[in-house]
Every structure is written in C-alpha cells, then in structure tokens.
Design an enzyme around this catalytic site. Structure first.
Site, PDB file in Angstrom:
ATOM      1  N   SER A  47       0.870  -1.179   0.000  1.00 53.57           N
ATOM      2  CA  SER A  47       0.000   0.000   0.000  1.00 53.57           C
ATOM      3  C   SER A  47       0.905   1.227   0.000  1.00 53.57           C
ATOM      4  O   SER A  47       1.018   1.973   0.954  1.00 53.57           O
ATOM      5  CB  SER A  47      -0.961  -0.016   1.198  1.00 53.57           C
ATOM      6  OG  SER A  47      -0.345   0.352   2.383  1.00 53.57           O
ATOM      7  N   HIS A  58      -3.272  -5.819   2.346  1.00 51.96           N
ATOM      8  CA  HIS A  58      -2.398  -6.891   2.831  1.00 51.96           C
ATOM      9  C   HIS A  58      -3.083  -8.247   2.903  1.00 51.96           C
ATOM     10  O   HIS A  58      -2.453  -9.254   3.214  1.00 51.96           O
ATOM     11  CB  HIS A  58      -1.831  -6.531   4.220  1.00 51.96           C
ATOM     12  CG  HIS A  58      -0.911  -5.352   4.183  1.00 51.96           C
ATOM     13  ND1 HIS A  58      -0.506  -4.683   5.309  1.00 51.96           N
ATOM     14  CD2 HIS A  58      -0.324  -4.713   3.135  1.00 51.96           C
ATOM     15  CE1 HIS A  58       0.300  -3.682   4.957  1.00 51.96           C
ATOM     16  NE2 HIS A  58       0.415  -3.682   3.647  1.00 51.96           N
ATOM     17  N   GLU A  94      -4.672  -2.095   9.360  1.00 52.00           N
ATOM     18  CA  GLU A  94      -3.958  -2.709  10.491  1.00 52.00           C
ATOM     19  C   GLU A  94      -4.565  -2.307  11.822  1.00 52.00           C
ATOM     20  O   GLU A  94      -4.821  -1.112  12.049  1.00 52.00           O
ATOM     21  CB  GLU A  94      -2.479  -2.267  10.489  1.00 52.00           C
ATOM     22  CG  GLU A  94      -1.739  -2.689   9.238  1.00 52.00           C
ATOM     23  CD  GLU A  94      -0.373  -2.003   9.086  1.00 52.00           C
ATOM     24  OE1 GLU A  94       0.237  -1.629  10.102  1.00 52.00           O
ATOM     25  OE2 GLU A  94       0.044  -1.837   7.925  1.00 52.00           O
ATOM     26  N   GLU A  96       1.720  -9.330   6.718  1.00 53.27           N
ATOM     27  CA  GLU A  96       2.599  -9.011   7.847  1.00 53.27           C
ATOM     28  C   GLU A  96       2.423  -9.987   9.013  1.00 53.27           C
ATOM     29  O   GLU A  96       2.910  -9.733  10.116  1.00 53.27           O
ATOM     30  CB  GLU A  96       2.343  -7.571   8.315  1.00 53.27           C
ATOM     31  CG  GLU A  96       2.749  -6.545   7.262  1.00 53.27           C
ATOM     32  CD  GLU A  96       2.574  -5.109   7.730  1.00 53.27           C
ATOM     33  OE1 GLU A  96       2.073  -4.882   8.853  1.00 53.27           O
ATOM     34  OE2 GLU A  96       2.941  -4.203   6.957  1.00 53.27           O
ATOM     35  N   ASP A 124      -3.617   1.456  11.634  1.00 58.39           N
ATOM     36  CA  ASP A 124      -3.195   2.086  10.384  1.00 58.39           C
ATOM     37  C   ASP A 124      -4.394   1.970   9.445  1.00 58.39           C
ATOM     38  O   ASP A 124      -4.675   0.879   8.924  1.00 58.39           O
ATOM     39  CB  ASP A 124      -1.964   1.399   9.787  1.00 58.39           C
ATOM     40  CG  ASP A 124      -1.519   2.068   8.487  1.00 58.39           C
ATOM     41  OD1 ASP A 124      -2.164   3.068   8.078  1.00 58.39           O
ATOM     42  OD2 ASP A 124      -0.546   1.595   7.876  1.00 58.39           O
ATOM     43  N   GLU A 155      -2.711   5.934  12.274  1.00 56.67           N
ATOM     44  CA  GLU A 155      -1.882   6.247  11.110  1.00 56.67           C
ATOM     45  C   GLU A 155      -2.769   6.428   9.874  1.00 56.67           C
ATOM     46  O   GLU A 155      -3.725   5.682   9.675  1.00 56.67           O
ATOM     47  CB  GLU A 155      -0.906   5.078  10.914  1.00 56.67           C
ATOM     48  CG  GLU A 155       0.076   5.231   9.767  1.00 56.67           C
ATOM     49  CD  GLU A 155       0.971   3.984   9.670  1.00 56.67           C
ATOM     50  OE1 GLU A 155       1.298   3.386  10.719  1.00 56.67           O
ATOM     51  OE2 GLU A 155       1.315   3.603   8.542  1.00 56.67           O
ATOM     52  N   ASP A 199       1.977   8.464   7.214  1.00 56.85           N
ATOM     53  CA  ASP A 199       2.822   7.509   6.467  1.00 56.85           C
ATOM     54  C   ASP A 199       2.772   7.891   4.987  1.00 56.85           C
ATOM     55  O   ASP A 199       3.654   8.600   4.500  1.00 56.85           O
ATOM     56  CB  ASP A 199       2.306   6.088   6.718  1.00 56.85           C
ATOM     57  CG  ASP A 199       2.932   5.047   5.808  1.00 56.85           C
ATOM     58  OD1 ASP A 199       3.972   5.334   5.194  1.00 56.85           O
ATOM     59  OD2 ASP A 199       2.388   3.925   5.702  1.00 56.85           O
ATOM     60  N   LYS A 225      10.143   5.228   6.930  1.00 57.23           N
ATOM     61  CA  LYS A 225      10.481   4.026   6.166  1.00 57.23           C
ATOM     62  C   LYS A 225      11.620   4.417   5.232  1.00 57.23           C
ATOM     63  O   LYS A 225      11.409   5.153   4.254  1.00 57.23           O
ATOM     64  CB  LYS A 225       9.279   3.596   5.316  1.00 57.23           C
ATOM     65  CG  LYS A 225       8.083   3.069   6.116  1.00 57.23           C
ATOM     66  CD  LYS A 225       6.878   2.921   5.198  1.00 57.23           C
ATOM     67  CE  LYS A 225       5.767   2.100   5.819  1.00 57.23           C
ATOM     68  NZ  LYS A 225       4.507   2.182   5.011  1.00 57.23           N
ATOM     69  N   HIS A 277       8.778  -1.092   9.343  1.00 56.57           N
ATOM     70  CA  HIS A 277       8.973  -2.101   8.302  1.00 56.57           C
ATOM     71  C   HIS A 277       8.038  -1.826   7.128  1.00 56.57           C
ATOM     72  O   HIS A 277       7.281  -0.859   7.154  1.00 56.57           O
ATOM     73  CB  HIS A 277       8.692  -3.497   8.880  1.00 56.57           C
ATOM     74  CG  HIS A 277       7.245  -3.727   9.269  1.00 56.57           C
ATOM     75  ND1 HIS A 277       6.729  -4.956   9.590  1.00 56.57           N
ATOM     76  CD2 HIS A 277       6.175  -2.858   9.400  1.00 56.57           C
ATOM     77  CE1 HIS A 277       5.436  -4.851   9.871  1.00 56.57           C
ATOM     78  NE2 HIS A 277       5.083  -3.607   9.778  1.00 56.57           N
ATOM     79  N   LYS A 286       7.390   0.035  14.343  1.00 55.56           N
ATOM     80  CA  LYS A 286       6.288  -0.783  13.834  1.00 55.56           C
ATOM     81  C   LYS A 286       6.906  -1.884  12.994  1.00 55.56           C
ATOM     82  O   LYS A 286       7.443  -1.622  11.918  1.00 55.56           O
ATOM     83  CB  LYS A 286       5.368   0.105  12.986  1.00 55.56           C
ATOM     84  CG  LYS A 286       4.031  -0.528  12.678  1.00 55.56           C
ATOM     85  CD  LYS A 286       3.104   0.444  11.956  1.00 55.56           C
ATOM     86  CE  LYS A 286       3.078   0.201  10.491  1.00 55.56           C
ATOM     87  NZ  LYS A 286       1.900   0.748   9.790  1.00 55.56           N
TER      88      LYS A 286
HETATM   89  P1  PGA Z   1       3.109  -1.248   2.986  1.00 55.55           P
HETATM   90  O1  PGA Z   1       2.169  -1.089   4.260  1.00 55.55           O
HETATM   91  O2  PGA Z   1       4.455  -1.649   3.442  1.00 55.55           O
HETATM   92  O3  PGA Z   1       2.384  -2.315   2.208  1.00 55.55           O
HETATM   93  O4  PGA Z   1       3.100   0.081   2.292  1.00 55.55           O
HETATM   94  C1  PGA Z   1       2.620  -0.701   5.498  1.00 55.55           C
HETATM   95  C2  PGA Z   1       1.981   0.578   5.916  1.00 55.55           C
HETATM   96  O5  PGA Z   1       1.085   1.117   5.233  1.00 55.55           O
HETATM   97  O6  PGA Z   1       2.359   1.094   6.968  1.00 55.55           O
HETATM   98 ZN    ZN Z   2       0.806   2.858   6.750  1.00 56.56          ZN
END
Ligand code: PGA
Ligand code: ZN
Length: 400
Positions: free
Chosen positions: A42, A145, A154, A195, A231, A274, A301, A326, A354, A377
């Site tokens: 995503s 996911h 999430e 995940e 999230d 998030e 994010d 990230k 991650h 996270k």
């Molecule tokens: P992604 O999802 O690694 O698939 O982008 C994780 C997130 O959105 O935090």
């Molecule tokens: Zn996210």
C-alpha cells in the site's frame, strides 16, 4: 579504513516470495555490510520509486557502483550523496530506491563492522534502558495486505506501559495469540495477511471488539497498560471520483471520515492512528489532529513518505503529531535521519517502520534505537518480523 572497495548486488527473496535487492559492501580493511530492501503493497503516491529488482541492480551497477568505490563507508552523508549524484533524479527512479536503500544500509553496516561497534552506536545512538522504542504490533488486518478481511489495514497492539522491550514484544505476541483464541470462540476462521496479522472475514466493527477484548485480556495477564491503534491506510479507501472513503458497501464523505476516526479514538482510547485520511488531504488531517491530537498519535505515512518537504508542509498546517519513517520511501539513511530530526525539532514523534514485504534484515531495529524513536512498527510474529523484534531484545541485552 572504511573506504569502500566493492559493492555487489543480487536478487533475493522477500517475505511475499517476490524478488528484492540485496547489497554487500566491502571496505579496504575488511569491513563487511549486507542489507536488503523491503517493499510496500500500500505504497504512497509520493514515495521514491522502486524499480523491478533486475533493472534496479543493472542501473545501480552502471551508475552507482563506480562512484561508490573509494568513498568512506563511515561517512554516511558522503555515501548517500554519491547515491543521489549517481541517480540524478529526485525520486531515485534511475537506480531505484530499492538499490539505493540496500546500498545505503549495507554501507552503514560495513562501517560499523570496521569500528567493531553495533550499528545503532555507529549511527549515533545509545540504548537507555528506560527509554526504548515501543513496538506497535499488527495483530488484525486487511486492506491491501489480505483479501476478504477488514477494510482498515492494520489493528496494532500498543503495549505503552511495558517496562522493557522484551515485555513489550511478548505482550504483542500474547495479543496476537489472544485474537486467535477469540476468533476460535466466535467460530471465525482466519488466515494471516502479508505481515502475519490475522486476516479474518469480519467487519471493521467486529475487529474493534475482538482487538479490544484481546488487549484487555493481555493487560490483565501482564499487569501493564496495553492499548491499541490503527493504520487506516485511508488513501487506499479513498475514491477521488466519488470524493468518498469506500468501506465495501458503505461510504463516508471526507467530513464523515474525520468524525468516524475521532469517535473511534474516544470509544477505544486509541493510542495511535496512522493515515486516517487521504494522502492529499492535509486540511482534514489538521482538523482531526486539532480534535484528538492531545490524546492520541496522529501519524503520517503515505502523507509524509519520510520526505522532509512533505513533512514541513504538514508541520506548517499542524497536520499530525508523528511521522512514519520508512527508509525505502525516501531512498537513503541520511534522508531518513533528516526526517526524524525535522520531526523532533517540531515536537513530532517518529515511528520507525517495516514494510509489508520484508526480509531478515534488522537495520530498522538499530535505526529506532539510534534515533531514540518512541515507537517501532515491525509486526508481531513471522520470521522476517521477529528478526527485528529479537534484534531489539538483543540490543537491550547489549548482545549485538
Ligand atoms: P506497505 O504497508 O508496506 O504495504 O506500504 C505498510 C503501511 O502502510 O504502513
Ligand atoms: Zn501505513
């Protein structure tokens, strides 16, 4: 001593069974570092560009490797500047952010190896026993996911009262197990998402009940505060044509989305939210932060994509009070550090994260300690997730 003598690149497997880029960096005195790029599903619209691994490797071999030979691995800024110069674009679309981040992290590890220091120390950090990154653990999820699961991406256990890293990590695993028990009691079968979170075919409302009950059970067991967060990954739910967030058969207008999330924060005492809104809606992010930002973390994010320009825009309007970090969203460790520093100067907390596609690489555990981040996270169970969690436990034990 840390002068780079060779950089080699290869395709390795990630946790989804896709190929990703792994880099090895060697220095003249025999320092060795290895790191692999994670990969999102995503992904944010404004992220640095991940190229197909074969192409990213070929481009990095041609443009970046020759420039890196002779650069000091111990001087992370120089390594990352060489990567940027070799790429020549704003978004790493030439060598790929996947090649860039793998090399950037591998160089840091090679330098730490020469110095004989753990990576988090080389990156400028220290572990202080009472001040560790609290792991946010994905225990129920869907979105991009997992198919036929929750719309919210999430549901994250947040053991905010844990007295140690290890107790926090085990509390999250206990919440994951408690969710499995509750699903069984309710007769709901569940597979796992990318995940490792449970991905049951339940409504978001039922998922809230389940996670609330699971965190209560674990809280009673462990005797410290275990909350949860979300999230939403709302950019994936947002349909620009309809100007609405689409939850299966249900829709919410952007204003209704703000009310919905604000009510959830109050009802479930959420510790963390998030991406509650689309990545282009700074204005409503700010409205929500104004409403509930005194009692929960509102984290960007896809909104910020670890990018200092987007973060500064958010700071200017009060869009959030924390940022997800990230490294592969921006391409280098130096850029990720810059985002953490800008966040910190403006009272924003950092959550080192991650991706849904991961490897056994443990760099983010070190990055979280190095930057003194309040949260990390990185999942709850599954080898590519426990690699980071166990590394945190080792760091706390001074055993890396
Ligand atoms: P992604 O999802 O690694 O698939 O982008 C994780 C997130 O959105 O935090
Ligand atoms: Zn996210």
């Amino acid at each position: 001593m840390t002068r780079i003598t060779s950089v080699s690149l290869r395709r390795v497997l990630d946790s989804r069974g896709n190929a990703t880029v792994e880099a090895d960096v060697l220095t003249e005195s025999g320092g060795f570092g290895r790191a692999a790029a994670p990969s999102g599903a995503s992904t944010g619209e404004y992220e640095a560009v991940e190229r197909p691994p074969g192409e990213a490797i070929a481009a990095a071999r041609e443009h970046a490797v020759p420039r890196l030979e002779g650069v000091y691995a111990g001087d992370q800024r120089s390594v990352d500047a060489a990567l940027r110069a070799a790429d020549g674009t704003e978004d790493f679309s030439e060598i790929g952010a996947n090649s860039a981040v793998a090399i950037s992290m591998a160089a840091a590890k090679a330098a730490a190896d020469v110095l004989g220091a753990p990576l988090y120390q080389h990156l400028g950090g220290a572990f202080r026993g009472d001040n560790f990154p609290i792991p946010l653990g994905n225990v129920v999820g869907g979105g991009e996911h997992a198919a036929d699961a929750t719309h919210i991406q999430e549901f994250l256990a947040a053991p905010v009262g844990a007295p140690s890293v290890s107790e926090a990590v085990f509390a999250n695993a206990a919440v994951h197990a408690a969710v499995a028990e509750i699903l069984e009691e309710r007769g709901v079968p569940a597979a796992k998402g990318d995940e490792g979170a449970w991905a049951p075919a339940v409504s978001d409302a039922e998922a809230f009940e389940i996670v609330d009950e699971a965190t209560d059970r674990v809280e009673d067991e462990v005797g410290f505060d275990v909350q949860f967060g979300l999230d939403v990954a709302a950019a994936e739910l947002y349909d620009a044509e309809r100007d609405a967030y689409v939850y299966g058969d249900e829709e919410r207008s952007p204003d209704e989305q703000v009310d919905y999330v604000a009510d959830l924060v109050d009802e479930y005492d959420l510790a963390y939210v998030e991406d509650p809104l689309d990545e282009n809606d700074y204005e409503r992010f700010a409205e929500l932060t104004e409403r509930v930002g005194d009692r929960t973390l509102i984290c960007g994010d896809d909104l910020f994509v670890t990018n200092v320009d987007r973060l500064q825009e958010g700071i200017d309007v009060g869009a959030a009070n924390s940022i997800l970090i990230k490294p592969n969203q921006i391409g280098t460790l130096s850029d990720a550090f810059d985002a953490v520093e800008l966040a910190e100067r403006n009272g924003y907390g950092s959550v080192i994260s991650h991706r849904s596609g991961e490897t056994e690489d443990t760099t983010i555990a070190h990055l979280a300690v190095a930057t003194d981040a309040p949260f990390i996270k990185t999942g709850t169970v599954g080898g590519e997730r426990t690699a980071k969690l166990n590394e945190l436990i080792r760091i706390a034990d001074d055993a890396v």
